[in-house]
Design a protein around this motif. Structure first.
Motif, PDB file in Angstrom:
ATOM      1  N   THR A 157       0.813  -1.219   0.000  1.00 51.84           N
ATOM      2  CA  THR A 157       0.000   0.000   0.000  1.00 51.84           C
ATOM      3  C   THR A 157       0.847   1.269   0.000  1.00 51.84           C
ATOM      4  N   ASN A 191      -2.288  -5.770  -0.739  1.00 53.47           N
ATOM      5  CA  ASN A 191      -2.479  -4.328  -0.551  1.00 53.47           C
ATOM      6  C   ASN A 191      -3.965  -4.060  -0.541  1.00 53.47           C
ATOM      7  N   LEU A 192      -4.357  -2.873  -0.131  1.00 50.75           N
ATOM      8  CA  LEU A 192      -5.781  -2.575  -0.028  1.00 50.75           C
ATOM      9  C   LEU A 192      -6.033  -1.079  -0.124  1.00 50.75           C
ATOM     10  N   GLU A 229     -11.036  -2.117  -2.859  1.00 47.10           N
ATOM     11  CA  GLU A 229     -10.525  -3.490  -2.930  1.00 47.10           C
ATOM     12  C   GLU A 229      -9.026  -3.409  -3.131  1.00 47.10           C
ATOM     13  N   GLY A 230      -8.414  -4.507  -3.541  1.00 48.54           N
ATOM     14  CA  GLY A 230      -7.004  -4.483  -3.887  1.00 48.54           C
ATOM     15  C   GLY A 230      -6.812  -3.561  -5.087  1.00 48.54           C
ATOM     16  N   LEU A 271      -7.536 -10.927  -1.242  1.00 47.25           N
ATOM     17  CA  LEU A 271      -6.517 -10.235  -0.455  1.00 47.25           C
ATOM     18  C   LEU A 271      -5.797 -11.242   0.425  1.00 47.25           C
ATOM     19  N   MET A 307      -1.483  -9.577   3.770  1.00 47.36           N
ATOM     20  CA  MET A 307      -1.547  -8.212   4.302  1.00 47.36           C
ATOM     21  C   MET A 307      -0.685  -8.104   5.558  1.00 47.36           C
ATOM     22  N   TRP A 364     -11.074 -12.074   1.603  1.00 47.01           N
ATOM     23  CA  TRP A 364      -9.897 -12.063   2.483  1.00 47.01           C
ATOM     24  C   TRP A 364      -9.442 -13.476   2.769  1.00 47.01           C
TER      25      TRP A 364
END
Lengths: 183, 578, 384
Positions: free
Chosen positions: C120, C317-318, C323-324, C347, C350, C379
């Motif tokens: 991110t 990442n988010l 969303e991603g 995802l 993370m 997730w």
């Protein structure tokens, strides 16, 4: 592929041990991959290090969950239940301890190499840094690497006391006790 | 090969090769920095109005000739003041709020020791008026010095056989070495001042002098020791304080065996006690009416005396002197409960039941000094029993006669006497020219006064606002180093009491340069160029052949005030476009 | 020659081989070993260029930008909070068309405070006008840094080479490090516009009007668009010199695939193992690695995914509330395709959690068996 896990405490040279062993394999023409996880970078804190070794490029970019080689720098970190959860059939364990009978009792299922590395390192004036002694013992237990390759890697990587460390490798290699397990 | 536009260095980013000088940004702002020098707090606090920042800047550059020259602008006695002044300058020094005040007094002495300079003449109207000065103490010498610098013929009349007043005959040598005073005196006399010594002045003589001069300045000091009505006063061995000090300075008294009791709590008493100690007295005790905290003597003199083994008894008044065969042997004191009455007048009250008895082979009575106006008994000066003057002009009620210093105020400090002499000099100058002194004073008053600059009256300093005093907040502290005030070298108590060696060890040259470098030079431009260097518009112009100070380029100065913010000494000041 | 080194060390080796003239940086975990290695070499007189130890990442980028405008080859490295602090200057560097190269070690952005891999941080710099290359292993990081200088200097835009905390930065692996002469033959001495000329003084980047601003933005847009061709060309040439190349994207086993698993960075490497196993078991699944994120390789992605009905994007990442980020970008790239795709986001990893072949297998099985695509990402949480 060999998946090797190192357990120890900050100050014992665990990370360097995994890197030196990786380098030794690298010098032997293998493809090693090595990394470490730290809680906090300080003396005494538990440290875990990992090493994969294969003949071809290793693509895995993830943790080693089920090592087939386990190296324990500090017997107080040994929890047989925890070890049983991690290991795969045939996993061998190398352990540093001065209380051999205690360990044999607790790890009777496993093939174990026992070395009093702290005593050897102490005698060679290496203090708590027992990694080179352990690596010497490793060569005897796992038989996948020559002592000379390890010494070569040690000479390249240790920052000081090179000859003492080389002696430690040889001592470790000579003085490890092997015990066949039931599994 | 031609590049596409998106790769062409000349096209992909904006680049201006024109000049921003086409934008007369200065015309958009109503604010302008002004190079306005101000008065340093040390100078404002100095009764003599010494130009301390200029002097210390020169000293910091190793130029002690210019340092001395700067001190000589306002005072004829830098060596004397550099040795004995109680230095109010250091009390008000802005550096005191940072890491300890600058050693200003000691540096004035260093300027006098290491510098050579001829006093700068004060430009005059060309008219010369003869002026007579009565008394050659600090006030008289100061008036004579400045009047001579203005070109007036000055004659000094001195009752004693040598010039100097208390500088020569009272202040002990361990505070003021003779050579230091003589160097100052020689410089003063080099201005062509004549001194007639051994000549006493009374009403008749004064009338004669007046007739021959355009003006007269009387500065006879406060030399009459107060004699209290105490039984046994005429016993042998009982000495008035000033007489005692004079005898020591004249080497009439070279030893003082036995026990000494000094009565009094002022500086003369402490000087007497410390001198007695140096003359080999077995025991020296000081007895005063006041309690410890109320003694008029300077703190430093008192603590030096303590170090030298002098005993103090506080809160006692002399009741009687007892003797054996007409020679003093003991003093009896009564407990003093208060020194002043409810209206603040001197009127001690005693607790008669309490008494103190001290053995004494010598009793030195230093309970105060007053001006002696008896010689003028039959003149307008003595009409009221004391000399009355206008506090601004120092004119007496007798036309053409001026007076100042201790003779008017009673005992004060050397620097205040020097200030009075300077004030008299400019006042007399104005009087002889028929011009009002108040205007002259107003133009050069330092801060709120009463100090003023006689030098800048004759040599106006462009861009200087003497009334504006630099506060610590005006100092740009980001450029300051920490260099704490060091304590200076002094003789040990043992070394001191074996003779009359100077107690404070003067600075050596290297140390003097270093200590002068601690000065902030508050309000005085040193040409450090910070305003010029930090100006974001490059519109602050440094001095050149046409202009002696920094000024803004009106075409481009945006009035951003960066120059004022970075000025380390509060010189650059924001004002409005004129 | 082969060396057994960490990803951070590999970055430093590349920076030195590229004859970088100035390195301006500030330490931050997990990037610090890059800074330390370069400092060690400078101290030993083995760096060639100079290190500038700035008081912040913001200043580091300001220094790199200025040096670059002076015609100098400049490099910096940072992570996470450091990159966030640098943000303002990133826009400045691209707007000034300064070909600065940066190694960004992906690390979680606080809070909570942590040190492990999460993309991110670099993806938050998506719109700063920097070229971004995401790498899957130490060798690719090393090679990409060398390529980055040629790409950046070729289009006059800054370039960020992105590597993940721990999985690359602190993983030791053997990599091939070429000789200096070989590198020199690929990467010529720096030749970029010199903006500071005392004989012809100028003010760089003065205030511009609305119309001028728009015109400069358009030129930057053209440069970034053309960067796609330049990156490919540099990559091909790199292959000719060193025998390794990577492409803008890489497709593995897409022929007849029912599902394409789209990944970036180290997850790609592990996915190669997982997918090989799945194909052996008969699953028709291929792999697409997105290597270059800016400029986004829209056309080529649409072409290779054209025949594949299902797409799963697995990423670390988010963008909260969406969303991603790769998933969003890919959906946007595919929206004008002839045939609609089913694109499902996943995802995982993370905060640096482990993404192993088991997890990837579960993603693939889920994507293949899923009847309806969810607009929400799925997730794949680590337990605990």
């Amino acid at each position: 592929m060999q998946e090797i896990k190192f357990h120890g405490r900050g100050g014992q040279g665990v990370v360097t041990a995994s890197q030196m062993l990786g380098l030794a394999y690298f010098k032997g023409g293998m493809y090693p991959q090595c990394y470490s996880l730290f809680g906090g970078e300080r003396r005494g804190a538990p440290v875990v290090s990992f090493l994969r070794v294969d003949q071809k490029k290793i693509l895995l970019k993830c943790e080693i969950k089920n090592p087939n080689q386990l190296i324990i720098f500090d017997a107080s970190l040994v929890d047989p239940d925890e070890i049983r959860k991690q290991v795969v059939p045939g996993t061998k364990i190398l352990i540093n301890t001065s209380k051999m009978s205690d360990v044999i009792e607790r790890l009777r299922d496993f093939t174990v190499g026992i070395i009093d590395a702290s005593c050897i390192a102490e005698n060679l004036r290496l203090g708590h840094v027992i990694n080179t002694t352990i690596l010497g013992a490793y060569c005897r237990l796992f038989e996948s690497l020559s002592v000379n390759k390890v010494i070569e890697a040690v000479m390249e990587m240790v920052p000081a006391k090179k000859s003492e460390n080389a002696k430690a490798v040889i001592e470790g290699n000579n003085r490890v006790t092997l015990i066949k397990g039931r599994r | 090969m031609s590049l596409p536009d998106w790769l062409n260095p000349e096209k992909i980013i904006p680049i201006s090769r024109g000049s921003t000088t086409v934008f007369k940004t200065g015309t958009w702002s109503g604010n302008r920095p002004e190079h306005r020098e101000k008065t340093s707090p040390c100078r404002a606090a100095c009764p003599a109005g010494n130009n301390i920042p200029d002097a210390l800047f020169a000293a910091s550059q190793g130029n002690f000739d210019d340092a001395l020259s700067a001190f000589l602008e306002e005072s004829p006695l830098p060596g004397v003041c550099g040795s004995v002044c109680y230095h109010p300058c250091e009390t008000y020094c802005n550096r005191d709020k940072w890491d300890g005040s600058v050693h200003i007094r000691t540096l004035e002495r260093a300027a006098a020791d290491y510098g050579n300079a001829i006093p700068i003449p004060l430009a005059n109207s060309g008219e010369r008026y003869p002026v007579a000065v009565v008394g050659s103490g600090p006030a008289g010498l100061s008036a004579a010095y400045h009047l001579a610098r203005m070109g007036h013929p000055v004659s000094v009349i001195e009752a004693r056989d040598e010039a100097g007043g208390l500088l020569r005959f009272a202040i002990p040598l361990y505070r003021l070495p003779q050579g230091v005073f003589q160097k100052d005196l020689k410089r003063i006399l080099s201005l062509g001042i004549s001194i007639n010594t051994g000549e006493k002045v009374g009403t008749k003589k004064l009338e004669e002098i007046r007739a021959k001069s355009s003006a007269v300045f009387i500065a006879s000091g406060a030399q009459r020791s107060i004699k209290a009505e105490i039984p046994g006063l005429d016993l042998e061995g009982v000495l008035p304080g000033l007489d005692f000090l004079q005898k020591v300075r004249r080497s009439v008294l070279t030893e003082l065996p036995g026990k000494v009791v000094v009565i009094g709590g002022g500086n003369v008493a402490v000087d007497a006690a410390r001198s007695a100690r140096r003359l080999g007295a077995d025991k020296v005790e000081v007895v005063c009416l006041e309690q410890r905290g109320d003694m008029p003597a300077h703190e430093r003199e008192w603590s030096d005396a303590l170090e030298e083994g002098i005993l103090f008894h506080y809160g006692w008044g002399p009741k009687r002197f007892l003797g054996k065969r007409s020679r003093a042997s003991r003093v009896e004191f009564a407990g003093c409960t208060s020194v002043f009455d409810s209206k603040g007048r001197f009127s001690p009250s005693y607790e008669e039941d309490e008494s103190l008895m001290l053995d004494a082979d010598w009793v030195i009575l230093a309970i105060g000094q007053v001006p002696d106006i008896s010689p003028y008994r039959a003149s307008p000066l003595a009409e009221r029993g004391f000399v009355q003057t206008d506090p601004i002009t120092l004119a007496t009620t007798w036309e053409g006669v001026f007076s100042g210093g201790d003779f008017v105020t009673g005992p004060r400090s050397v620097v205040e006497a020097i200030a009075a002499g300077k004030r008299a000099a400019l006042s007399i100058h104005c009087y002889t020219l028929g011009k009002p002194f108040s205007e002259a004073e107003e133009r050069t008053l330092l801060g709120d006064g009463p100090g003023f600059s006689i030098h800048s009256f004759f040599h106006p300093r462009e861009g200087w606002d003497p009334k504006s005093v630099v506060r610590f907040e005006d100092i740009e502290s980001l450029c300051l180093d920490q260099e704490a005030r060091r304590s200076l070298g002094r003789l040990s108590p043992v070394e001191r009491t074996t003779g009359f060696h100077e107690v404070d060890i003067p600075l050596d040259l290297r140390e003097a340069v270093q200590q002068a470098g601690r000065c902030f030079f508050c309000g005085t431009c040193t040409g450090c160029d910070r305003c010029f260097l930090y100006c974001p518009e490059v519109s602050l112009l440094p001095p050149d052949e046409n202009c002696s100070f920094y000024r803004a380029d009106d075409a481009f100065c945006k009035g951003c005030a960066v120059c004022a913010a970075v000025c380390p000494r509060g010189v650059m000041t924001m004002g409005e476009v004129k | 020659m082969k060396k057994f080194i960490t990803g951070n060390h590999a970055v430093a080796e590349a920076v030195r081989l590229c004859r970088t003239q100035i390195v301006a940086a500030y330490p931050i975990t997990p990037q610090t070993p890059i800074y330390e290695k370069l400092s060690d070499w400078e101290a030993a007189g083995e760096l060639g260029g100079i290190m500038m130890r700035t008081e912040s990442e913001h200043s580091a980028m300001a220094a790199c930008l200025s040096a670059s405008l002076a015609g100098v080859r400049a490099f910096t490295a940072t992570s996470s909070q450091g990159l966030a602090l640098m943000h303002e200057m990133l826009h400045f560097a691209s707007g000034c068309r300064a070909p600065v190269v940066m190694a960004c070690v992906n690390r979680t952005l606080a809070a909570p405070w942590a040190f492990w891999s999460d993309q991110t941080d670099s993806l938050s710099q998506r719109d700063t006008g920097w070229i971004q290359i995401y790498c899957e292993d130490n060798q690719e990081v090393f090679d990409s840094v060398i390529q980055a200088f040629r790409i950046a200097e070729g289009v006059l835009l800054p370039c960020m080479v992105v590597l993940e905390a721990n999985y690359i930065s602190h993983f030791m692996e053997p990599i091939e490090v070429p000789e200096q002469e070989q590198t020199d033959r690929f990467l010529p001495p720096v030749k970029i516009p010199e903006r500071f000329d005392v004989d012809n003084p100028s003010f760089v980047a003065p205030v511009v009007s609305q119309v001028q601003f728009e015109a400069f933005r358009h030129l930057s847009y053209e440069a970034m668009s053309n960067a796609l061709d330049v990156i490919e060309e540099v990559d091909r040439d790199f292959g000719d010199h060193f025998g390794r190349n990577y492409g803008l994207v890489e497709a593995v086993g897409l022929d007849g695939a029912e599902l394409a698993l789209v990944t970036t960075a180290t997850i790609t490497s592990t996915a190669r193992v997982a997918l090989a196993g799945l194909r052996e078991k008969g699953h028709r699944v291929g792999l697409v690695k997105i290597r270059v994120f800016r400029p986004f390789p829209t056309r080529i992605l649409r072409e290779i995914l054209e025949p594949v009905p299902r797409v799963a994007v697995l990423e670390r990442n988010l963008s909260l509330g969406r969303e991603g980020i790769f998933c969003s970008e890919l959906k946007a790239a595919l929206v004008n395709s002839e045939k609609p795709h089913h694109v499902q986001g996943y995802l995982a990893g993370m905060g640096g959690t482990n993404v192993d072949p088991d997890l990837i297998e579960r993603v693939v099985i889920d994507a293949l068996s899923r009847e309806r695509v969810s607009d929400e990402p799925i997730w794949m949480m680590e337990k605990k």
